[in-house]
Motif scaffolding. Sequence first.
Motif, PDB file in Angstrom:
ATOM      1  N   PHE A 162      39.611  73.064 -15.893  1.00 56.27           N
ATOM      2  CA  PHE A 162      39.579  74.387 -15.277  1.00 56.27           C
ATOM      3  C   PHE A 162      38.965  75.419 -16.222  1.00 56.27           C
ATOM      4  CE2 PHE A 162      41.740  78.357 -13.819  1.00 56.27           C
ATOM      5  CZ  PHE A 162      41.210  78.390 -12.545  1.00 56.27           C
ATOM      6  N   LYS A 163      37.960  76.148 -15.730  1.00 56.78           N
ATOM      7  CA  LYS A 163      37.250  77.229 -16.413  1.00 56.78           C
ATOM      8  C   LYS A 163      36.476  76.813 -17.663  1.00 56.78           C
ATOM      9  CE  LYS A 163      39.775  81.160 -14.604  1.00 56.78           C
ATOM     10  NZ  LYS A 163      40.457  82.405 -14.894  1.00 56.78           N
ATOM     11  N   LYS A 164      36.297  75.529 -17.878  1.00 58.03           N
ATOM     12  CA  LYS A 164      35.493  75.058 -19.013  1.00 58.03           C
ATOM     13  C   LYS A 164      34.123  74.641 -18.484  1.00 58.03           C
ATOM     14  CE  LYS A 164      35.719  71.813 -22.914  1.00 58.03           C
ATOM     15  NZ  LYS A 164      34.332  71.838 -23.146  1.00 58.03           N
ATOM     16  N   SER A 165      33.062  75.183 -19.076  1.00 57.34           N
ATOM     17  CA  SER A 165      31.717  74.896 -18.582  1.00 57.34           C
ATOM     18  C   SER A 165      31.186  73.571 -19.115  1.00 57.34           C
ATOM     19  CB  SER A 165      30.758  76.032 -18.943  1.00 57.34           C
ATOM     20  OG  SER A 165      30.581  76.103 -20.326  1.00 57.34           O
ATOM     21  N   VAL A 166      30.427  72.906 -18.269  1.00 58.95           N
ATOM     22  CA  VAL A 166      29.753  71.663 -18.625  1.00 58.95           C
ATOM     23  C   VAL A 166      28.268  71.884 -18.361  1.00 58.95           C
ATOM     24  CG1 VAL A 166      29.488  69.215 -18.078  1.00 58.95           C
ATOM     25  CG2 VAL A 166      31.756  70.273 -17.965  1.00 58.95           C
ATOM     26  N   ASP A 167      27.456  71.772 -19.408  1.00 56.92           N
ATOM     27  CA  ASP A 167      26.018  71.944 -19.246  1.00 56.92           C
ATOM     28  C   ASP A 167      25.430  70.734 -18.527  1.00 56.92           C
ATOM     29  OD1 ASP A 167      26.262  74.298 -20.653  1.00 56.92           O
ATOM     30  OD2 ASP A 167      25.416  73.517 -22.520  1.00 56.92           O
ATOM     31  N   VAL A 168      24.705  70.976 -17.456  1.00 54.04           N
ATOM     32  CA  VAL A 168      24.015  69.915 -16.732  1.00 54.04           C
ATOM     33  C   VAL A 168      22.548  69.928 -17.150  1.00 54.04           C
ATOM     34  CG1 VAL A 168      23.363  69.027 -14.459  1.00 54.04           C
ATOM     35  CG2 VAL A 168      25.616  70.062 -14.790  1.00 54.04           C
ATOM     36  N   ILE A 169      21.948  71.129 -17.112  1.00 56.19           N
ATOM     37  CA  ILE A 169      20.587  71.330 -17.615  1.00 56.19           C
ATOM     38  C   ILE A 169      20.677  72.505 -18.584  1.00 56.19           C
ATOM     39  CG2 ILE A 169      18.185  71.836 -17.030  1.00 56.19           C
ATOM     40  CD1 ILE A 169      18.758  70.792 -14.203  1.00 56.19           C
ATOM     41  N   GLY A 170      21.039  72.178 -19.818  1.00 53.24           N
ATOM     42  CA  GLY A 170      21.239  73.231 -20.826  1.00 53.24           C
ATOM     43  C   GLY A 170      22.201  74.287 -20.299  1.00 53.24           C
ATOM     44  N   GLU A 171      21.925  75.540 -20.625  1.00 53.26           N
ATOM     45  CA  GLU A 171      22.736  76.641 -20.113  1.00 53.26           C
ATOM     46  C   GLU A 171      22.176  77.175 -18.794  1.00 53.26           C
ATOM     47  OE1 GLU A 171      23.231  79.597 -23.134  1.00 53.26           O
ATOM     48  OE2 GLU A 171      24.298  78.234 -24.463  1.00 53.26           O
ATOM     49  N   TYR A 172      21.100  76.537 -18.300  1.00 57.86           N
ATOM     50  CA  TYR A 172      20.466  76.992 -17.063  1.00 57.86           C
ATOM     51  C   TYR A 172      21.261  76.589 -15.817  1.00 57.86           C
ATOM     52  CZ  TYR A 172      16.540  77.712 -20.195  1.00 57.86           C
ATOM     53  OH  TYR A 172      15.744  78.116 -21.231  1.00 57.86           O
ATOM     54  N   PHE A 173      21.822  75.392 -15.846  1.00 54.07           N
ATOM     55  CA  PHE A 173      22.609  74.906 -14.722  1.00 54.07           C
ATOM     56  C   PHE A 173      23.887  74.295 -15.270  1.00 54.07           C
ATOM     57  CE2 PHE A 173      23.497  71.410 -11.574  1.00 54.07           C
ATOM     58  CZ  PHE A 173      23.949  72.242 -10.568  1.00 54.07           C
ATOM     59  N   GLN A 174      25.024  74.879 -14.887  1.00 59.64           N
ATOM     60  CA  GLN A 174      26.311  74.440 -15.415  1.00 59.64           C
ATOM     61  C   GLN A 174      27.299  74.180 -14.292  1.00 59.64           C
ATOM     62  OE1 GLN A 174      27.302  77.900 -17.802  1.00 59.64           O
ATOM     63  NE2 GLN A 174      26.574  76.900 -19.664  1.00 59.64           N
ATOM     64  N   LEU A 175      28.284  73.361 -14.615  1.00 62.76           N
ATOM     65  CA  LEU A 175      29.433  73.173 -13.741  1.00 62.76           C
ATOM     66  C   LEU A 175      30.605  73.895 -14.399  1.00 62.76           C
ATOM     67  CD1 LEU A 175      29.114  69.355 -12.905  1.00 62.76           C
ATOM     68  CD2 LEU A 175      28.352  71.298 -11.536  1.00 62.76           C
ATOM     69  N   ILE A 176      31.233  74.777 -13.656  1.00 63.23           N
ATOM     70  CA  ILE A 176      32.392  75.524 -14.161  1.00 63.23           C
ATOM     71  C   ILE A 176      33.403  75.601 -13.015  1.00 63.23           C
ATOM     72  CG2 ILE A 176      33.254  77.659 -15.191  1.00 63.23           C
ATOM     73  CD1 ILE A 176      30.309  78.366 -15.859  1.00 63.23           C
ATOM     74  N   TRP A 177      34.503  74.894 -13.143  1.00 66.26           N
ATOM     75  CA  TRP A 177      35.514  74.881 -12.088  1.00 66.26           C
ATOM     76  C   TRP A 177      36.343  76.160 -12.132  1.00 66.26           C
ATOM     77  CZ3 TRP A 177      40.522  71.552 -12.574  1.00 66.26           C
ATOM     78  CH2 TRP A 177      41.367  71.812 -11.498  1.00 66.26           C
ATOM     79  N   VAL A 178      36.258  76.924 -11.049  1.00 67.88           N
ATOM     80  CA  VAL A 178      37.099  78.117 -10.876  1.00 67.88           C
ATOM     81  C   VAL A 178      37.689  78.075  -9.469  1.00 67.88           C
ATOM     82  CG1 VAL A 178      35.778  79.552 -12.491  1.00 67.88           C
ATOM     83  CG2 VAL A 178      35.203  79.592 -10.062  1.00 67.88           C
ATOM     84  N   GLU A 179      38.759  78.822  -9.275  1.00 67.59           N
ATOM     85  CA  GLU A 179      39.370  78.961  -7.954  1.00 67.59           C
ATOM     86  C   GLU A 179      39.200  80.408  -7.520  1.00 67.59           C
ATOM     87  OE1 GLU A 179      40.380  76.541  -6.093  1.00 67.59           O
ATOM     88  OE2 GLU A 179      40.322  74.960  -7.589  1.00 67.59           O
ATOM     89  N   ASN A 180      38.658  80.593  -6.332  1.00 68.13           N
ATOM     90  CA  ASN A 180      38.312  81.907  -5.817  1.00 68.13           C
ATOM     91  C   ASN A 180      39.276  82.273  -4.687  1.00 68.13           C
ATOM     92  OD1 ASN A 180      37.107  84.142  -4.664  1.00 68.13           O
ATOM     93  ND2 ASN A 180      35.111  83.194  -4.407  1.00 68.13           N
TER      94      ASN A 180
END
Length: 167
Positions: free
Chosen positions: A31-49
């Motif tokens: 939760f809320k920890k970013s994972v770089d997929v394509i550098g910092e250009y495309f990331q996965l960041i799990w948040v709840e909205n």
Amino acid sequence: MNRNLFIVLLIVFNIAIDQISKIIVRSTLTFKKSVDVIGEYFQLIWVENEGAFLGMGSDMNPTLKLIFLLILPTLVLGYVIYYIFKTKELDRLSLIAFCCIIGGGIANVFDRIVFKQVTDFFFIDLGGVFKTGIFNVADLSVTTGMLILLFSGVFAKKKSKEVSQEA
């Protein structure tokens, strides 16, 4: 393929890919920890909205949230479903667009009902040129559907203008 079956399958497909992607995110990401997929250009960041698009409305009182984030979207989705089944003159591209919008809308409403919030996880930042909020597959479906409708409307007007000029 039967038109009504096509509509149902496309809506279900949109809901399914959204819900499967959210299950994967909730079970594999932190939760809320970013994972770089394509550098910092495309990331996965799990948040709840708890709100709508980009968290708007998350600070509304519970009654307003119920009205604007559950009841109103459900009524609109119900009407659009009725509209596409009843209106046989819709071209295939518009039909696909409406199915994407409905599928994405239902998927996010489902999350609000079941989880009281919506799981978001995609983030794009193209170095300040283009930057998104954190979004999900359902949001992508709705946006894609809206863009298809916009472009199909523009091309339909252009085509009808050409036909009327020829006559």
